[in-house]
Design a protein around this motif. Structure first.
Motif, PDB file in Angstrom:
ATOM      1  N   ILE A   4     -31.305  68.565 -17.979  1.00  0.00           N
ATOM      2  CA  ILE A   4     -31.084  67.244 -17.402  1.00  0.00           C
ATOM      3  C   ILE A   4     -31.029  67.377 -15.885  1.00  0.00           C
ATOM      4  N   LEU A   5     -31.794  66.541 -15.192  1.00  0.00           N
ATOM      5  CA  LEU A   5     -31.673  66.431 -13.741  1.00  0.00           C
ATOM      6  C   LEU A   5     -30.756  65.251 -13.461  1.00  0.00           C
ATOM      7  N   TYR A   6     -29.659  65.505 -12.766  1.00  0.00           N
ATOM      8  CA  TYR A   6     -28.694  64.468 -12.422  1.00  0.00           C
ATOM      9  C   TYR A   6     -28.775  64.236 -10.923  1.00  0.00           C
ATOM     10  N   VAL A   7     -29.250  63.066 -10.536  1.00  0.00           N
ATOM     11  CA  VAL A   7     -29.398  62.723  -9.124  1.00  0.00           C
ATOM     12  C   VAL A   7     -28.213  61.835  -8.749  1.00  0.00           C
ATOM     13  N   GLU A   8     -27.280  62.415  -7.989  1.00  0.00           N
ATOM     14  CA  GLU A   8     -26.007  61.750  -7.685  1.00  0.00           C
ATOM     15  C   GLU A   8     -25.427  62.340  -6.412  1.00  0.00           C
ATOM     16  N   ASP A   9     -24.919  61.478  -5.531  1.00  0.00           N
ATOM     17  CA  ASP A   9     -24.359  61.960  -4.264  1.00  0.00           C
ATOM     18  C   ASP A   9     -22.842  62.040  -4.254  1.00  0.00           C
ATOM     19  N   ASN A  10     -22.175  61.517  -5.260  1.00  0.00           N
ATOM     20  CA  ASN A  10     -20.719  61.529  -5.301  1.00  0.00           C
ATOM     21  C   ASN A  10     -20.230  62.792  -6.029  1.00  0.00           C
ATOM     22  N   PRO A  11     -19.551  63.703  -5.321  1.00  0.00           N
ATOM     23  CA  PRO A  11     -19.124  64.965  -5.946  1.00  0.00           C
ATOM     24  C   PRO A  11     -18.211  64.779  -7.153  1.00  0.00           C
ATOM     25  N   ASP A  12     -17.370  63.746  -7.144  1.00  0.00           N
ATOM     26  CA  ASP A  12     -16.491  63.505  -8.288  1.00  0.00           C
ATOM     27  C   ASP A  12     -17.299  63.130  -9.531  1.00  0.00           C
TER      28      ASP A  12
ATOM     29  N   GLY B  59     -28.776  65.727  -4.682  1.00  0.00           N
ATOM     30  CA  GLY B  59     -27.831  64.877  -3.973  1.00  0.00           C
ATOM     31  C   GLY B  59     -28.399  63.626  -3.346  1.00  0.00           C
ATOM     32  N   ASP B  60     -29.716  63.463  -3.371  1.00  0.00           N
ATOM     33  CA  ASP B  60     -30.321  62.236  -2.846  1.00  0.00           C
ATOM     34  C   ASP B  60     -31.675  62.022  -3.512  1.00  0.00           C
ATOM     35  N   GLY B  61     -32.284  60.892  -3.238  1.00  0.00           N
ATOM     36  CA  GLY B  61     -33.528  60.535  -3.910  1.00  0.00           C
ATOM     37  C   GLY B  61     -34.670  61.497  -3.651  1.00  0.00           C
ATOM     38  N   GLN B  62     -34.841  61.930  -2.407  1.00  0.00           N
ATOM     39  CA  GLN B  62     -35.932  62.853  -2.099  1.00  0.00           C
ATOM     40  C   GLN B  62     -35.723  64.193  -2.786  1.00  0.00           C
ATOM     41  N   GLU B  63     -34.498  64.683  -2.776  1.00  0.00           N
ATOM     42  CA  GLU B  63     -34.205  65.933  -3.474  1.00  0.00           C
ATOM     43  C   GLU B  63     -34.436  65.761  -4.976  1.00  0.00           C
ATOM     44  N   GLY B  64     -34.141  64.571  -5.488  1.00  0.00           N
ATOM     45  CA  GLY B  64     -34.391  64.285  -6.903  1.00  0.00           C
ATOM     46  C   GLY B  64     -35.865  64.401  -7.249  1.00  0.00           C
TER      47      GLY B  64
ATOM     48  N   ILE C 137     -33.963  62.566 -16.738  1.00  0.00           N
ATOM     49  CA  ILE C 137     -33.358  62.395 -15.425  1.00  0.00           C
ATOM     50  C   ILE C 137     -32.304  61.294 -15.509  1.00  0.00           C
ATOM     51  N   LEU C 138     -31.113  61.583 -14.997  1.00  0.00           N
ATOM     52  CA  LEU C 138     -30.068  60.582 -14.807  1.00  0.00           C
ATOM     53  C   LEU C 138     -30.074  60.258 -13.323  1.00  0.00           C
ATOM     54  N   MET C 139     -30.360  59.008 -12.974  1.00  0.00           N
ATOM     55  CA  MET C 139     -30.607  58.621 -11.590  1.00  0.00           C
ATOM     56  C   MET C 139     -29.585  57.595 -11.104  1.00  0.00           C
ATOM     57  N   ASP C 140     -28.751  58.021 -10.150  1.00  0.00           N
ATOM     58  CA  ASP C 140     -27.902  57.062  -9.451  1.00  0.00           C
ATOM     59  C   ASP C 140     -28.835  56.171  -8.628  1.00  0.00           C
ATOM     60  N   LEU C 141     -28.439  54.932  -8.404  1.00  0.00           N
ATOM     61  CA  LEU C 141     -29.300  54.032  -7.647  1.00  0.00           C
ATOM     62  C   LEU C 141     -28.926  53.953  -6.171  1.00  0.00           C
ATOM     63  N   SER C 142     -27.651  54.059  -5.863  1.00  0.00           N
ATOM     64  CA  SER C 142     -27.195  54.004  -4.464  1.00  0.00           C
ATOM     65  C   SER C 142     -27.086  55.418  -3.913  1.00  0.00           C
ATOM     66  N   LEU C 143     -28.154  55.882  -3.305  1.00  0.00           N
ATOM     67  CA  LEU C 143     -28.227  57.253  -2.811  1.00  0.00           C
ATOM     68  C   LEU C 143     -28.570  57.269  -1.327  1.00  0.00           C
ATOM     69  N   PRO C 144     -28.133  58.316  -0.617  1.00  0.00           N
ATOM     70  CA  PRO C 144     -28.547  58.452   0.784  1.00  0.00           C
ATOM     71  C   PRO C 144     -30.008  58.923   0.875  1.00  0.00           C
ATOM     72  N   THR C 145     -30.575  58.821   2.034  1.00  0.00           N
ATOM     73  CA  THR C 145     -31.944  59.253   2.346  1.00  0.00           C
ATOM     74  C   THR C 145     -32.988  58.384   1.651  1.00  0.00           C
ATOM     75  N   MET C 146     -32.946  58.313   0.347  1.00  0.00           N
ATOM     76  CA  MET C 146     -33.857  57.476  -0.435  1.00  0.00           C
ATOM     77  C   MET C 146     -33.100  56.996  -1.665  1.00  0.00           C
ATOM     78  N   ASP C 147     -33.087  55.687  -1.891  1.00  0.00           N
ATOM     79  CA  ASP C 147     -32.319  55.162  -3.027  1.00  0.00           C
ATOM     80  C   ASP C 147     -32.998  55.511  -4.356  1.00  0.00           C
ATOM     81  N   GLY C 148     -32.246  55.316  -5.427  1.00  0.00           N
ATOM     82  CA  GLY C 148     -32.722  55.672  -6.756  1.00  0.00           C
ATOM     83  C   GLY C 148     -33.882  54.833  -7.247  1.00  0.00           C
ATOM     84  N   TRP C 149     -33.946  53.571  -6.833  1.00  0.00           N
ATOM     85  CA  TRP C 149     -35.073  52.721  -7.222  1.00  0.00           C
ATOM     86  C   TRP C 149     -36.373  53.300  -6.653  1.00  0.00           C
ATOM     87  N   THR C 150     -36.343  53.642  -5.363  1.00  0.00           N
ATOM     88  CA  THR C 150     -37.534  54.188  -4.697  1.00  0.00           C
ATOM     89  C   THR C 150     -37.898  55.552  -5.271  1.00  0.00           C
TER      90      THR C 150
END
Length: 123
Positions: free
Chosen positions: A4-12, A32-37, A49-62
Motif C-alpha cells: 500500500i502506498l499511503y500519501v499523507e503529510d500528517n505524521p500522526d 509526504g506530498d502529491g509529487q512524492e506520491g 494507493i491511499l491518497m490524502d487530498l489536502s497535501l503540500p506541494t501538490m494536492d491529492g486531486w492533482t
C-alpha cells in the motif's frame, strides 16, 4: 505481501494508519506530498494507493489525476482519504480518478471493507 502506498503529510495520521495496516499484514510505503506520491507510485508499483487530498506541494486531486495519466500505474486503485466530508469533495475525488473515497478520522473497519473490494485482505 500486499503493498500500500499511503500519501499523507500528517505524521500522526501516518503513524496511526501504518501501525494498524501493518498489523493486518500489509506492507506500507509512505509519501509526504502529491509529487512524492506520483514518484513512489512509479517506483514501488503498489497494489493500492491511499491518497490524502489536502497535501503540500501538490494536492491529492492533482496527484491522482497525474497518476491516472501514467500508463504503468494508471490501473492502481486509489482510495481518497480526507477530512473534507462534503459531497462535492467526494465527487471531485472520483472525477480526478479515485476508485473510492473515505473520510477522516479513518474508521479502520470501514476502510478495510473498501480496500477489500479492490485488493482483498491478507490472510
Amino acid at each position: 505481501m500486499t503493498k500500500i502506498l499511503y500519501v499523507e503529510d500528517n505524521p500522526d495520521n501516518v503513524y496511526m494508519l501504518t501501525r494498524r495496516l501493518t498489523k493486518k499484514g500489509f506492507e506500507l510505503v509512505i509519501a509526504g506530498d502529491g509529487q512524492e506520491g506520483i514518484d513512489k507510485a512509479i517506483e514501488e508499483n503498489p497494489d493500492l494507493i491511499l491518497m490524502d487530498l489536502s497535501l503540500p506541494t501538490m494536492d491529492g486531486w492533482t496527484a491522482t489525476a497525474k497518476i491516472k495519466e501514467i500508463e504503468q500505474v494508471k490501473d492502481i486503485p486509489i482510495i481518497a482519504l480526507s477530512a473534507h466530508a462534503m459531497p462535492e469533495h467526494r465527487d471531485r475525488a472520483i472525477k480526478a480518478g479515485c476508485s473510492d473515497y473515505d473520510t477522516k478520522p479513518v474508521d479502520i473497519k470501514r476502510l478495510l471493507s473498501k480496500m477489500e473490494k479492490f485488493i482483498g485482505l491478507p490472510e
